[in-house]
Design a protein around this motif. Structure first.
Motif, PDB file in Angstrom:
ATOM      1  N   GLU A 296       0.834  -1.195   0.000  1.00 30.70           N
ATOM      2  CA  GLU A 296       0.000   0.000   0.000  1.00 30.70           C
ATOM      3  C   GLU A 296       0.872   1.250   0.000  1.00 30.70           C
ATOM      4  O   GLU A 296       0.742   2.149   0.846  1.00 30.70           O
ATOM      5  CB  GLU A 296      -0.967  -0.008   1.183  1.00 30.70           C
ATOM      6  N   LEU A 297       1.792   1.310  -0.966  1.00 28.62           N
ATOM      7  CA  LEU A 297       2.758   2.391  -1.020  1.00 28.62           C
ATOM      8  C   LEU A 297       2.099   3.709  -1.402  1.00 28.62           C
ATOM      9  O   LEU A 297       1.185   3.744  -2.229  1.00 28.62           O
ATOM     10  CB  LEU A 297       3.876   2.061  -2.022  1.00 28.62           C
ATOM     11  N   GLY A 298       2.594   4.779  -0.795  1.00 24.62           N
ATOM     12  CA  GLY A 298       2.090   6.107  -1.077  1.00 24.62           C
ATOM     13  C   GLY A 298       3.226   7.082  -1.282  1.00 24.62           C
ATOM     14  O   GLY A 298       4.394   6.780  -1.021  1.00 24.62           O
ATOM     15  N   ASP A 299       2.885   8.259  -1.759  1.00 26.89           N
ATOM     16  CA  ASP A 299       3.870   9.322  -1.969  1.00 26.89           C
ATOM     17  C   ASP A 299       4.184   9.966  -0.625  1.00 26.89           C
ATOM     18  O   ASP A 299       3.284  10.419   0.088  1.00 26.89           O
ATOM     19  CB  ASP A 299       3.289  10.352  -2.936  1.00 26.89           C
ATOM     20  N   ALA A 300       5.482  10.049  -0.285  1.00 27.06           N
ATOM     21  CA  ALA A 300       5.868  10.614   1.015  1.00 27.06           C
ATOM     22  C   ALA A 300       5.393  12.054   1.170  1.00 27.06           C
ATOM     23  O   ALA A 300       5.083  12.504   2.275  1.00 27.06           O
ATOM     24  CB  ALA A 300       7.382  10.552   1.188  1.00 27.06           C
ATOM     25  N   GLY A 301       5.302  12.786   0.069  1.00 27.87           N
ATOM     26  CA  GLY A 301       4.874  14.171   0.147  1.00 27.87           C
ATOM     27  C   GLY A 301       3.391  14.349   0.357  1.00 27.87           C
ATOM     28  O   GLY A 301       2.917  15.465   0.608  1.00 27.87           O
ATOM     29  N   ALA A 302       2.638  13.253   0.255  1.00 29.17           N
ATOM     30  CA  ALA A 302       1.185  13.341   0.389  1.00 29.17           C
ATOM     31  C   ALA A 302       0.682  12.866   1.741  1.00 29.17           C
ATOM     32  O   ALA A 302      -0.524  12.759   1.955  1.00 29.17           O
ATOM     33  CB  ALA A 302       0.516  12.517  -0.711  1.00 29.17           C
ATOM     34  N   VAL A 303       1.601  12.559   2.684  1.00 28.20           N
ATOM     35  CA  VAL A 303       1.192  12.034   3.989  1.00 28.20           C
ATOM     36  C   VAL A 303       0.531  13.124   4.821  1.00 28.20           C
ATOM     37  O   VAL A 303       1.025  14.240   4.920  1.00 28.20           O
ATOM     38  CB  VAL A 303       2.397  11.460   4.757  1.00 28.20           C
ATOM     39  N   GLN A 304      -0.613  12.791   5.404  1.00 30.66           N
ATOM     40  CA  GLN A 304      -1.294  13.685   6.338  1.00 30.66           C
ATOM     41  C   GLN A 304      -1.209  13.064   7.728  1.00 30.66           C
ATOM     42  O   GLN A 304      -1.526  11.907   7.912  1.00 30.66           O
ATOM     43  CB  GLN A 304      -2.766  13.869   5.951  1.00 30.66           C
ATOM     44  N   HIS A 305      -0.776  13.862   8.718  1.00 31.36           N
ATOM     45  CA  HIS A 305      -0.635  13.337  10.067  1.00 31.36           C
ATOM     46  C   HIS A 305      -2.000  13.155  10.719  1.00 31.36           C
ATOM     47  O   HIS A 305      -2.967  13.853  10.401  1.00 31.36           O
ATOM     48  CB  HIS A 305       0.225  14.274  10.911  1.00 31.36           C
ATOM     49  N   ASP A 306      -2.043  12.217  11.656  1.00 29.08           N
ATOM     50  CA  ASP A 306      -3.261  11.895  12.387  1.00 29.08           C
ATOM     51  C   ASP A 306      -3.777  13.128  13.144  1.00 29.08           C
ATOM     52  O   ASP A 306      -3.024  13.799  13.852  1.00 29.08           O
ATOM     53  CB  ASP A 306      -2.941  10.752  13.363  1.00 29.08           C
ATOM     54  N   LEU A 307      -5.058  13.451  12.972  1.00 32.67           N
ATOM     55  CA  LEU A 307      -5.650  14.579  13.688  1.00 32.67           C
ATOM     56  C   LEU A 307      -5.624  14.354  15.198  1.00 32.67           C
ATOM     57  O   LEU A 307      -5.537  15.295  15.980  1.00 32.67           O
ATOM     58  CB  LEU A 307      -7.097  14.793  13.219  1.00 32.67           C
ATOM     59  N   PHE A 308      -5.708  13.090  15.603  1.00 27.45           N
ATOM     60  CA  PHE A 308      -5.708  12.745  17.022  1.00 27.45           C
ATOM     61  C   PHE A 308      -4.312  12.274  17.390  1.00 27.45           C
ATOM     62  O   PHE A 308      -4.062  11.087  17.584  1.00 27.45           O
ATOM     63  CB  PHE A 308      -6.751  11.653  17.301  1.00 27.45           C
ATOM     64  N   GLN A 309      -3.359  13.220  17.424  1.00 25.23           N
ATOM     65  CA  GLN A 309      -1.958  12.870  17.605  1.00 25.23           C
ATOM     66  C   GLN A 309      -1.746  12.079  18.883  1.00 25.23           C
ATOM     67  O   GLN A 309      -2.170  12.486  19.960  1.00 25.23           O
ATOM     68  CB  GLN A 309      -1.108  14.148  17.640  1.00 25.23           C
ATOM     69  N   GLY A 310      -1.087  10.936  18.736  1.00 27.96           N
ATOM     70  CA  GLY A 310      -0.769  10.101  19.880  1.00 27.96           C
ATOM     71  C   GLY A 310      -1.889   9.169  20.283  1.00 27.96           C
ATOM     72  O   GLY A 310      -1.700   8.308  21.129  1.00 27.96           O
ATOM     73  N   ALA A 311      -3.078   9.306  19.704  1.00 27.23           N
ATOM     74  CA  ALA A 311      -4.189   8.413  20.060  1.00 27.23           C
ATOM     75  C   ALA A 311      -3.947   7.052  19.445  1.00 27.23           C
ATOM     76  O   ALA A 311      -3.293   6.910  18.422  1.00 27.23           O
ATOM     77  CB  ALA A 311      -5.509   8.984  19.553  1.00 27.23           C
ATOM     78  N   SER A 312      -4.488   6.043  20.061  1.00 32.08           N
ATOM     79  CA  SER A 312      -4.258   4.689  19.580  1.00 32.08           C
ATOM     80  C   SER A 312      -5.124   4.360  18.382  1.00 32.08           C
ATOM     81  O   SER A 312      -4.858   3.408  17.680  1.00 32.08           O
ATOM     82  CB  SER A 312      -4.538   3.679  20.702  1.00 32.08           C
ATOM     83  N   ALA A 313      -6.177   5.178  18.147  1.00 35.62           N
ATOM     84  CA  ALA A 313      -7.058   4.968  16.997  1.00 35.62           C
ATOM     85  C   ALA A 313      -7.520   3.524  16.913  1.00 35.62           C
ATOM     86  O   ALA A 313      -7.221   2.812  15.965  1.00 35.62           O
ATOM     87  CB  ALA A 313      -6.343   5.378  15.717  1.00 35.62           C
ATOM     88  N   PRO A 314      -8.265   3.021  17.937  1.00 37.49           N
ATOM     89  CA  PRO A 314      -8.672   1.623  17.951  1.00 37.49           C
ATOM     90  C   PRO A 314      -9.447   1.261  16.692  1.00 37.49           C
ATOM     91  O   PRO A 314     -10.305   2.010  16.237  1.00 37.49           O
ATOM     92  CB  PRO A 314      -9.572   1.540  19.197  1.00 37.49           C
ATOM     93  N   GLY A 315      -9.114   0.107  16.125  1.00 35.93           N
ATOM     94  CA  GLY A 315      -9.822  -0.391  14.960  1.00 35.93           C
ATOM     95  C   GLY A 315      -9.329   0.184  13.652  1.00 35.93           C
ATOM     96  O   GLY A 315      -9.703  -0.282  12.589  1.00 35.93           O
ATOM     97  N   LEU A 316      -8.485   1.238  13.707  1.00 37.99           N
ATOM     98  CA  LEU A 316      -8.011   1.836  12.474  1.00 37.99           C
ATOM     99  C   LEU A 316      -6.713   1.197  12.007  1.00 37.99           C
ATOM    100  O   LEU A 316      -6.565   0.811  10.863  1.00 37.99           O
ATOM    101  CB  LEU A 316      -7.809   3.340  12.664  1.00 37.99           C
ATOM    102  N   PHE A 317      -5.723   1.089  12.914  1.00 38.55           N
ATOM    103  CA  PHE A 317      -4.444   0.483  12.583  1.00 38.55           C
ATOM    104  C   PHE A 317      -4.165  -0.657  13.549  1.00 38.55           C
ATOM    105  O   PHE A 317      -4.614  -0.661  14.683  1.00 38.55           O
ATOM    106  CB  PHE A 317      -3.316   1.510  12.647  1.00 38.55           C
ATOM    107  N   ASP A 318      -3.380  -1.639  13.048  1.00 41.09           N
ATOM    108  CA  ASP A 318      -3.017  -2.793  13.862  1.00 41.09           C
ATOM    109  C   ASP A 318      -1.745  -2.507  14.638  1.00 41.09           C
ATOM    110  O   ASP A 318      -0.946  -1.655  14.285  1.00 41.09           O
ATOM    111  CB  ASP A 318      -2.791  -4.020  12.962  1.00 41.09           C
TER     112      ASP A 318
END
Length: 434
Positions: free
Chosen positions: A350-372
């Motif tokens: 699932e490769l993406g362009d490094a310049g297109a990365v958007q940081h998580d709005l909930f910085q530091g949150a575990s984001a349950p169910g979103l990422f493993d």
């Protein structure tokens, strides 16, 4: 009716890895030779010389079977850095005679011909100059089969018609008759599954396939690719479909001393670190990491395999990737049971362009169910991890691979000979120093 002319020259190096080894070691010349990933009878040949092929030994033959088929077989461990070095020398030599349009693999290149160089006599002389140039300037053991045809697909098929050291020209006026003598499996990309699909549609010969209309070919293939294949086989010079890299990965066949779980884990971590370095050099991020493990075969059984993956928050730093790899490794150990491992593989997808990365709005949150795996790092933490990874890249580039590592030492992880070559991807020379 397709109007065709000779437009493509395709070069296919014969038994490339084995012939490079024979070039480097004169004692191997004229001898049956197989190239193996490591010095172990449990691995398979990744190349065989023509002398070995006379005994029925092919790419994929188990080394212990090769020894049984030929008592004088010479088994040599692969030297991928040398194959890449020779590859670049061959490209440079071909460029002296005709521009290289596409590098198709480590041992295949395609060249588009101009109107003043595509007559049969002209391409015959051009092919002779290329062959002589490779023998004189790269290596006398390196032979090449050349095909010339109206498009790249047909030129590749023509190169396969006469091996080793052959030249086959498919002019438009003889194209249909020459193709009719081939099997469906002689078409690149037509494997057993596609043969079965075509057979279900009543197509079991090349002659029948060539008689299809574009619509019938599309239905037989089950996609628009069938229509494209129809026109290619008729001699049309159809533009190539551009492809984008979808993954970055490394695989390693483990020597007997690296097959315990602890040693295999260190190798897996090293592979992940190498993949991460490639990711950053390509200015890409990964949204998925996969681990695949093959166990040693038990007597009379096929080797057991395990594979799984985890989603990622589009990262490119080594620290995060190694954290996720550890999560996968612990899962594998729990599900796969006690084993000794023959091979480990790491894939970043699932490769993406490094310049297109958007940081998580909930910085530091575990984001349950979103990422493993572990929680998603904050933007500040992610920046620190990336800065550390880039600094490690610079140190290793200056002082050699493994000058700085994370959680594995060069001895325990097995300092490899560099990246392995997939025939569809030629490693950058920088990878042999990572």
């Amino acid at each position: 009716m397709v109007t065709a002319s000779l437009r493509w020259l395709y070069l296919d190096l014969n038994s490339y890895f084995a012939h490079v080894e024979q070039q480097l070691d004169p004692s191997l010349r004229g001898q049956p030779v197989v190239v193996a990933p490591v010095d172990s009878d449990s691995t398979s040949a990744i190349a065989a010389s023509y002398e070995a092929k006379k005994f029925g030994i092919r790419t994929g033959t188990k080394i212990h079977e090769a020894r049984a088929l030929c008592r004088d077989i010479r088994v040599v461990p692969a030297r991928h850095g040398e194959y890449v070095r020779f590859h670049h020398a061959i490209i440079a030599e071909v460029e002296r005679h005709v521009p290289v349009t596409a590098v198709c693999s480590i041992d295949e290149v395609a060249c588009r011909l101009l109107d003043n160089e595509n007559a049969p006599a002209a391409v015959t002389a051009l092919a002779a100059r290329i062959k002589a140039g490779i023998r004189a300037h790269v290596g006398e053991c390196l032979t090449v089969s050349i095909g010339v045809a109206p498009n790249r697909l047909l030129a590749k098929m023509a190169a396969d018609m006469q091996k080793p050291d052959g030249l086959t020209i498919l002019p438009p006026e003889t194209l249909a008759a020459r193709l009719a003598t081939l099997k469906l499996s002689d078409i690149p990309g037509v494997g057993r599954n596609m043969e079965r699909r075509l057979a279900a549609a009543g197509i079991v010969t090349m002659e029948r396939l060539l008689a299809l209309t574009p619509r019938e070919a599309r239905l037989a293939w089950g996609s628009v690719w069938g229509e494209r294949m129809h026109w290619l086989l008729q001699g049309a010079d159809v533009a190539e479909v551009p492809t984008q890299q979808r993954s970055i990965g490394h695989s390693h066949v483990l020597g007997p001393d690296k097959r315990s779980p602890d040693r295999a884990r260190l190798v897996a971590r090293r592979l992940a670190a190498k993949a991460a370095t490639r990711l950053r050099r390509a200015e890409r991020t990964a949204g998925w990491i996969g681990l695949a493990v093959k166990a040693e075969a038990r007597f009379g059984e096929k080797p057991a395999k395990w594979s799984s993956g985890l989603r990622l928050p589009q990262v490119m730093d080594t620290v995060t990737l190694l954290e996720r790899l550890d999560t996968l490794w612990h899962r594998m150990r729990g599900e796969f049971g006690p084993q000794r491992y023959l091979q480990v593989s790491i894939v970043l997808g699932e490769l993406g362009d490094a310049g297109a990365v958007q940081h998580d709005l909930f910085q530091g949150a575990s984001a349950p169910g979103l990422f493993d795996g572990p929680s998603t790092p904050s933007a500040a933490d992610a920046a620190r991890r990336l800065a550390l990874s880039v600094a490690m890249d610079k140190v290793n580039a200056r002082f050699g691979r493994d000058a700085v590592t994370l959680g594995h030492d060069a001895a325990g992880a097995s300092r490899s000979q560099g990246p392995r070559i997939a025939f569809t991807r030629i490693p950058e020379l920088a990878e042999f120093h990572e």
